[in-house]
Motif scaffolding. Structure first.
Motif, short mmCIF file in Angstrom:
data_model
loop_
_atom_site.label_atom_id
_atom_site.label_comp_id
_atom_site.label_asym_id
_atom_site.label_seq_id
_atom_site.Cartn_x
_atom_site.Cartn_y
_atom_site.Cartn_z
N HIS A 1 100.64 37.66 38.23
CA HIS A 1 102.07 37.40 38.39
C HIS A 1 102.92 38.38 37.58
CE1 HIS A 1 101.18 33.83 40.63
NE2 HIS A 1 100.39 33.41 39.67
N ASP A 2 102.42 39.57 37.40
CA ASP A 2 103.15 40.60 36.66
C ASP A 2 104.52 40.84 37.30
OD1 ASP A 2 102.37 42.85 34.49
OD2 ASP A 2 103.76 43.69 35.97
N PRO A 3 105.54 41.11 36.51
CA PRO A 3 106.86 41.36 37.09
C PRO A 3 106.94 42.66 37.91
CG PRO A 3 106.93 41.56 34.69
CD PRO A 3 105.57 41.07 35.06
N ASP A 4 106.01 43.58 37.68
CA ASP A 4 106.01 44.86 38.38
C ASP A 4 105.24 44.74 39.70
OD1 ASP A 4 105.56 47.49 39.29
OD2 ASP A 4 105.39 48.28 37.25
N GLU A 5 105.90 44.96 40.80
CA GLU A 5 105.26 44.87 42.12
C GLU A 5 104.06 45.82 42.25
OE1 GLU A 5 103.89 44.28 45.82
OE2 GLU A 5 105.23 42.95 44.71
N ARG A 6 104.13 46.98 41.61
CA ARG A 6 102.99 47.93 41.67
C ARG A 6 101.74 47.32 41.06
NH1 ARG A 6 104.51 52.72 38.34
NH2 ARG A 6 105.25 51.02 37.06
N VAL A 7 101.91 46.59 39.97
CA VAL A 7 100.77 45.94 39.32
C VAL A 7 100.22 44.84 40.22
CG1 VAL A 7 100.03 44.58 37.32
CG2 VAL A 7 101.62 46.50 37.01
N ARG A 8 101.09 43.98 40.74
CA ARG A 8 100.64 42.90 41.62
C ARG A 8 99.94 43.45 42.86
NH1 ARG A 8 105.96 41.26 40.74
NH2 ARG A 8 106.44 41.50 42.95
N SER A 9 100.47 44.52 43.41
CA SER A 9 99.87 45.14 44.59
C SER A 9 98.48 45.71 44.27
CB SER A 9 100.79 46.26 45.10
OG SER A 9 100.23 46.89 46.20
N MET A 10 98.34 46.32 43.12
CA MET A 10 97.05 46.87 42.71
C MET A 10 96.04 45.75 42.52
SD MET A 10 95.46 49.71 42.14
CE MET A 10 96.85 50.82 42.03
N VAL A 11 96.46 44.64 41.93
CA VAL A 11 95.58 43.49 41.75
C VAL A 11 95.07 43.01 43.10
CG1 VAL A 11 95.50 41.05 41.08
CG2 VAL A 11 96.55 42.73 39.54
N ARG A 12 95.98 42.83 44.04
CA ARG A 12 95.60 42.31 45.37
C ARG A 12 94.73 43.28 46.16
NH1 ARG A 12 99.71 40.30 48.97
NH2 ARG A 12 98.07 38.96 49.71
N ALA A 13 94.77 44.56 45.82
CA ALA A 13 93.98 45.56 46.54
C ALA A 13 92.53 45.61 46.06
CB ALA A 13 94.62 46.95 46.36
N LYS A 14 92.24 44.99 44.94
CA LYS A 14 90.89 45.04 44.37
C LYS A 14 89.92 44.18 45.16
CE LYS A 14 91.05 46.95 40.41
NZ LYS A 14 90.49 48.27 40.25
N GLY A 15 88.74 44.71 45.44
CA GLY A 15 87.70 43.94 46.11
C GLY A 15 87.32 42.69 45.34
N THR A 16 87.29 42.80 44.02
CA THR A 16 86.98 41.65 43.17
C THR A 16 87.98 40.53 43.41
OG1 THR A 16 86.20 43.17 41.47
CG2 THR A 16 86.65 40.93 40.76
N TRP A 17 89.24 40.89 43.52
CA TRP A 17 90.29 39.90 43.75
C TRP A 17 90.16 39.29 45.14
CZ3 TRP A 17 93.42 37.48 40.59
CH2 TRP A 17 94.42 36.69 41.14
N LYS A 18 89.93 40.15 46.12
CA LYS A 18 89.82 39.67 47.51
C LYS A 18 88.67 38.67 47.68
CE LYS A 18 91.84 43.78 49.55
NZ LYS A 18 91.64 44.96 50.37
N ARG A 19 87.56 38.95 47.01
CA ARG A 19 86.42 38.01 47.10
C ARG A 19 86.71 36.70 46.39
NH1 ARG A 19 84.15 42.93 46.57
NH2 ARG A 19 83.79 42.80 44.33
#
Length: 94
Positions: free
Chosen positions: A63-81
């Protein structure tokens, strides 16, 4: 292995491609990642970009305030799984 927050910042800020790549690909323990996030908040996006950052650190950045950080988190395979619900389209079966 990246041993400290200072080492990560030095590697990430380096103009030497070998060191810069270490910042993107080497592991660090959870305490080191959290130290980077606390002491060097401008490095959050680069922590999220690291190929080995553990899920519990991604959870910290979710829930980082920076959209770039949130987007990077969601792009991670670890996160997707771990969070497939984040990728369901509206109208998809639950």
């Amino acid at each position: 292995m990246i041993e400290s927050a200072e080492e990560f910042v030095r590697l990430r800020s380096s103009e030497d491609p070998t060191e810069y790549n270490r910042a993107a690909h080497e592991e660090a323990d959870v305490a080191t990642w959290r130290d980077v996030l606390t002491r060097f908040p401008d490095m959050r996006v680069w922590v999220a970009q690291n190929k080995t950052v553990p899920l519990e650190v991604l959870e910290d950045l979710r829930h980082d305030p920076d959209e770039r950080v949130r987007s990077m988190v969601r792009a991670k395979g670890t996160w997707k799984r771990a969070h497939p619900e984040d990728f369901k389209r509206l109208g998809d079966p639950v």
